[in-house]
Design a protein around this motif. Structure first.
Motif, PDB file in Angstrom:
ATOM      1  N   MET A 297      -0.450  -1.557  12.016  1.00 44.53           N
ATOM      2  CA  MET A 297      -0.158  -0.637  13.113  1.00 44.53           C
ATOM      3  C   MET A 297      -0.520  -1.183  14.504  1.00 44.53           C
ATOM      4  N   PRO A 298      -1.717  -1.756  14.720  1.00 48.87           N
ATOM      5  CA  PRO A 298      -2.023  -2.249  16.080  1.00 48.87           C
ATOM      6  C   PRO A 298      -1.048  -3.341  16.539  1.00 48.87           C
ATOM      7  N   ARG A 299      -0.703  -4.228  15.637  1.00 47.50           N
ATOM      8  CA  ARG A 299       0.242  -5.302  15.992  1.00 47.50           C
ATOM      9  C   ARG A 299       1.654  -4.749  16.183  1.00 47.50           C
ATOM     10  N   LEU A 300       2.028  -3.761  15.376  1.00 58.66           N
ATOM     11  CA  LEU A 300       3.341  -3.133  15.513  1.00 58.66           C
ATOM     12  C   LEU A 300       3.458  -2.435  16.866  1.00 58.66           C
ATOM     13  N   ARG A 301       2.396  -1.759  17.290  1.00 57.70           N
ATOM     14  CA  ARG A 301       2.404  -1.095  18.607  1.00 57.70           C
ATOM     15  C   ARG A 301       2.691  -2.117  19.712  1.00 57.70           C
ATOM     16  N   GLU A 302       2.005  -3.232  19.676  1.00 58.60           N
ATOM     17  CA  GLU A 302       2.223  -4.282  20.681  1.00 58.60           C
ATOM     18  C   GLU A 302       3.654  -4.788  20.639  1.00 58.60           C
ATOM     19  N   TYR A 303       4.163  -5.000  19.443  1.00 60.63           N
ATOM     20  CA  TYR A 303       5.521  -5.515  19.295  1.00 60.63           C
ATOM     21  C   TYR A 303       6.553  -4.518  19.835  1.00 60.63           C
ATOM     22  N   LEU A 304       6.392  -3.253  19.489  1.00 65.19           N
ATOM     23  CA  LEU A 304       7.309  -2.225  19.996  1.00 65.19           C
ATOM     24  C   LEU A 304       7.250  -2.145  21.520  1.00 65.19           C
TER      25      LEU A 304
ATOM     26  N   ASP B  14       4.516  -9.967   2.132  1.00 66.62           N
ATOM     27  CA  ASP B  14       4.390  -9.043   1.001  1.00 66.62           C
ATOM     28  C   ASP B  14       5.216  -7.772   1.198  1.00 66.62           C
ATOM     29  N   LEU B  15       5.687  -7.532   2.418  1.00 67.96           N
ATOM     30  CA  LEU B  15       6.457  -6.319   2.716  1.00 67.96           C
ATOM     31  C   LEU B  15       7.959  -6.618   2.825  1.00 67.96           C
ATOM     32  N   ARG B  16       8.458  -7.503   1.981  1.00 69.64           N
ATOM     33  CA  ARG B  16       9.886  -7.865   2.015  1.00 69.64           C
ATOM     34  C   ARG B  16      10.787  -6.660   1.814  1.00 69.64           C
TER      35      ARG B  16
ATOM     36  N   SER C 245      11.835  -4.723  14.878  1.00 67.55           N
ATOM     37  CA  SER C 245      10.519  -4.548  14.264  1.00 67.55           C
ATOM     38  C   SER C 245      10.581  -4.745  12.751  1.00 67.55           C
ATOM     39  N   SER C 246      11.671  -4.353  12.128  1.00 62.15           N
ATOM     40  CA  SER C 246      11.825  -4.575  10.692  1.00 62.15           C
ATOM     41  C   SER C 246      11.849  -6.076  10.390  1.00 62.15           C
ATOM     42  N   LYS C 247      12.614  -6.822  11.150  1.00 66.24           N
ATOM     43  CA  LYS C 247      12.682  -8.277  10.982  1.00 66.24           C
ATOM     44  C   LYS C 247      11.298  -8.895  11.212  1.00 66.24           C
ATOM     45  N   TRP C 248      10.600  -8.440  12.245  1.00 67.96           N
ATOM     46  CA  TRP C 248       9.271  -8.945  12.566  1.00 67.96           C
ATOM     47  C   TRP C 248       8.295  -8.660  11.426  1.00 67.96           C
ATOM     48  N   ILE C 249       8.320  -7.446  10.870  1.00 64.98           N
ATOM     49  CA  ILE C 249       7.435  -7.098   9.761  1.00 64.98           C
ATOM     50  C   ILE C 249       7.702  -8.007   8.567  1.00 64.98           C
ATOM     51  N   HIS C 250       8.971  -8.261   8.265  1.00 62.22           N
ATOM     52  CA  HIS C 250       9.304  -9.152   7.143  1.00 62.22           C
ATOM     53  C   HIS C 250       8.759 -10.560   7.372  1.00 62.22           C
TER      54      HIS C 250
ATOM     55  N   THR D 189       9.336   5.386   7.810  1.00 64.75           N
ATOM     56  CA  THR D 189       9.684   4.338   6.871  1.00 64.75           C
ATOM     57  C   THR D 189      10.643   4.890   5.816  1.00 64.75           C
ATOM     58  N   LYS D 190      11.401   4.004   5.219  1.00 66.82           N
ATOM     59  CA  LYS D 190      12.346   4.396   4.176  1.00 66.82           C
ATOM     60  C   LYS D 190      11.615   5.132   3.067  1.00 66.82           C
ATOM     61  N   ASP D 191      12.147   6.275   2.691  1.00 67.40           N
ATOM     62  CA  ASP D 191      11.580   7.121   1.639  1.00 67.40           C
ATOM     63  C   ASP D 191      10.142   7.557   1.936  1.00 67.40           C
ATOM     64  N   ARG D 192       9.764   7.496   3.220  1.00 70.63           N
ATOM     65  CA  ARG D 192       8.424   7.876   3.685  1.00 70.63           C
ATOM     66  C   ARG D 192       7.317   7.128   2.924  1.00 70.63           C
ATOM     67  N   ARG D 193       7.609   5.876   2.573  1.00 70.05           N
ATOM     68  CA  ARG D 193       6.603   5.042   1.892  1.00 70.05           C
ATOM     69  C   ARG D 193       5.516   4.656   2.883  1.00 70.05           C
ATOM     70  N   SER D 194       4.313   4.589   2.428  1.00 67.41           N
ATOM     71  CA  SER D 194       3.165   4.307   3.290  1.00 67.41           C
ATOM     72  C   SER D 194       2.966   2.790   3.440  1.00 67.41           C
ATOM     73  N   TRP D 195       3.799   2.184   4.292  1.00 62.44           N
ATOM     74  CA  TRP D 195       3.775   0.735   4.502  1.00 62.44           C
ATOM     75  C   TRP D 195       2.854   0.318   5.654  1.00 62.44           C
ATOM     76  N   LEU D 196       2.622   1.194   6.599  1.00 62.68           N
ATOM     77  CA  LEU D 196       2.015   0.815   7.879  1.00 62.68           C
ATOM     78  C   LEU D 196       0.507   1.052   7.879  1.00 62.68           C
ATOM     79  N   GLY D 197      -0.209   0.149   7.262  1.00 65.07           N
ATOM     80  CA  GLY D 197      -1.658   0.265   7.177  1.00 65.07           C
ATOM     81  C   GLY D 197      -2.347  -0.161   8.465  1.00 65.07           C
ATOM     82  N   PRO D 198      -3.680  -0.070   8.491  1.00 68.40           N
ATOM     83  CA  PRO D 198      -4.444  -0.383   9.701  1.00 68.40           C
ATOM     84  C   PRO D 198      -4.340  -1.840  10.136  1.00 68.40           C
ATOM     85  N   GLU D 199      -3.953  -2.730   9.239  1.00 70.66           N
ATOM     86  CA  GLU D 199      -3.770  -4.125   9.625  1.00 70.66           C
ATOM     87  C   GLU D 199      -2.425  -4.361  10.308  1.00 70.66           C
TER      88      GLU D 199
END
Length: 104
Positions: free
Chosen positions: A26-33, A87-89, A77-82, A14-24
């Motif tokens: 990551m599982p959905r992000l894995r599926e999306y990727l 809250d992660l705009r 994935s960035s577009k999907w997260i937004h 993540t940009k600036d190694r910010r901790s954006w990818l919490g347990p809520e």
């Protein structure tokens, strides 16, 4: 006859190694990727990470340049997260990536 199998271990953060990818997320992000990789003709073997980065083990189609695959993974994935997590705009991926490739 020749056979090529491109196995990659991709790591991007993540940009600036910010901790954006919490347990809520990551599982959905894995599926999306995994869906993105399948759409590009590849196969995701595994994906995981921590709050500030993702590891993806994948077999990629040799017809697609690695940079193209990474660009699609990160942009989509960035577009999907937004969209999925309003809250992660401010979420963004760091420029660049790391990889380990083996050709069999």
């Amino acid at each position: 006859m020749s056979y090529t199998q491109l196995n990659y271990h991709l790591v991007f953060s993540t940009k600036d190694r910010r901790s954006w990818l919490g347990p809520e997320i990551m599982p959905r992000l894995r599926e999306y990727l995994g869906g993105i990789i399948r759409n590009l003709g590849g196969q995701m073997l595994a994906a995981n990470g921590s709050g500030d980065h993702v590891h993806v083990a994948t077999v990629l189609n040799q017809k697609r340049p690695l940079m193209e695959v990474l660009q699609e993974l990160k942009q989509s994935s960035s577009k999907w997260i937004h969209q999925e997590f309003p809250d992660l705009r401010a979420f963004a991926w760091q420029d660049g990536y790391a990889d380990r490739k083996s050709v069999v």
